[in-house]
Design a protein around this motif. Structure first.
Motif, short mmCIF file in Angstrom:
data_model
loop_
_atom_site.label_atom_id
_atom_site.label_comp_id
_atom_site.label_asym_id
_atom_site.label_seq_id
_atom_site.Cartn_x
_atom_site.Cartn_y
_atom_site.Cartn_z
N PHE A 134 0.84 -1.21 0.00
CA PHE A 134 0.00 0.00 0.00
C PHE A 134 0.87 1.25 0.00
O PHE A 134 0.64 2.19 -0.77
CB PHE A 134 -0.93 -0.01 1.22
CG PHE A 134 -1.62 1.29 1.46
CD1 PHE A 134 -2.67 1.71 0.65
CD2 PHE A 134 -1.22 2.13 2.50
CE1 PHE A 134 -3.31 2.91 0.87
CE2 PHE A 134 -1.85 3.33 2.73
CZ PHE A 134 -2.90 3.73 1.91
N MET A 135 1.89 1.27 0.85
CA MET A 135 2.77 2.43 0.93
C MET A 135 3.55 2.62 -0.38
O MET A 135 3.75 3.75 -0.83
CB MET A 135 3.73 2.31 2.11
CG MET A 135 3.03 2.31 3.47
SD MET A 135 1.99 3.76 3.74
CE MET A 135 3.23 5.01 3.93
N VAL B 146 2.58 1.68 -3.45
CA VAL B 146 1.65 2.18 -4.47
C VAL B 146 1.34 3.65 -4.23
O VAL B 146 1.29 4.44 -5.16
CB VAL B 146 0.36 1.32 -4.48
CG1 VAL B 146 -0.73 1.97 -5.33
CG2 VAL B 146 0.66 -0.07 -4.99
N LYS B 147 1.17 4.01 -2.97
CA LYS B 147 0.89 5.41 -2.63
C LYS B 147 2.06 6.30 -3.04
O LYS B 147 1.87 7.38 -3.60
CB LYS B 147 0.61 5.52 -1.13
CG LYS B 147 0.10 6.84 -0.70
CD LYS B 147 -0.34 6.80 0.77
CE LYS B 147 -0.80 8.17 1.17
NZ LYS B 147 -1.42 8.21 2.46
N ALA B 148 3.30 5.86 -2.79
CA ALA B 148 4.48 6.64 -3.15
C ALA B 148 4.62 6.77 -4.66
O ALA B 148 4.94 7.83 -5.18
CB ALA B 148 5.73 6.01 -2.55
N ASN C 220 2.19 6.59 -6.90
CA ASN C 220 1.13 7.49 -7.38
C ASN C 220 1.48 8.95 -7.09
O ASN C 220 1.20 9.83 -7.90
CB ASN C 220 -0.21 7.12 -6.76
CG ASN C 220 -0.77 5.85 -7.35
OD1 ASN C 220 -0.40 5.43 -8.44
ND2 ASN C 220 -1.68 5.22 -6.62
N LYS C 221 2.09 9.20 -5.93
CA LYS C 221 2.47 10.57 -5.60
C LYS C 221 3.59 11.05 -6.51
O LYS C 221 3.61 12.21 -6.94
CB LYS C 221 2.90 10.65 -4.14
CG LYS C 221 3.17 12.05 -3.65
CD LYS C 221 3.48 12.08 -2.16
CE LYS C 221 3.71 13.49 -1.70
NZ LYS C 221 4.03 13.55 -0.27
#
Length: 122
Positions: free
Chosen positions: A84-85, A87-89, A91-92
């Motif tokens: 999750f972290m 994918v979040k990074a 995407n950011k």
């Protein structure tokens, strides 16, 4: 058939998937060690020395090692959180999605038919 197989293997998605599986296997080993060697002893300290790997229950001849299941759940939660972290990074880092303007609407069917009728009348 051999050429089709070569084309299949040469596709980028297959190679990406293979790399992902290999890295995933290595990452799973790291997380397994993290849980077994670091997290479980810390939890054991707070729970009075309980070792999850040793938790089991016996009913007749059957032995249920539910401690291993608890460790598998902890492994899954850690892996899911790290993914999750990541994918979040990613995407950011990509930045916001570009705004795509809608293409101008063309003439309706009725307008086209009216143009054709006008052309036929001429």
């Amino acid at each position: 058939m051999l050429n089709e197989f070569k084309d299949f293997i040469a596709k980028g998605n297959v190679m990406d998937m293979a790399v992902g599986i290999i890295i995933g296997a290595a990452f799973t080993a790291i997380v397994g060690s993290l849980v077994a060697d670091i997290i479980n002893p810390i939890i054991g300290l707070f729970m009075g020395g309980v070792d999850f790997a040793g938790l089991e229950a016996s009913v007749g001849e059957a032995t249920f090692t539910y401690g291993n299941f608890i460790m598998a759940v902890i492994n899954f939660l850690i892996i899911a959180f790290v993914v999750f972290m990541l994918v979040k990074a990613v995407n950011k880092a990509k930045g916001p999605e570009p705004v795509v303007e809608a293409a101008p609407a063309g003439p309706t069917q009725e307008e086209l038919l009216a143009e054709i009728l006008a052309a036929l009348k001429k």
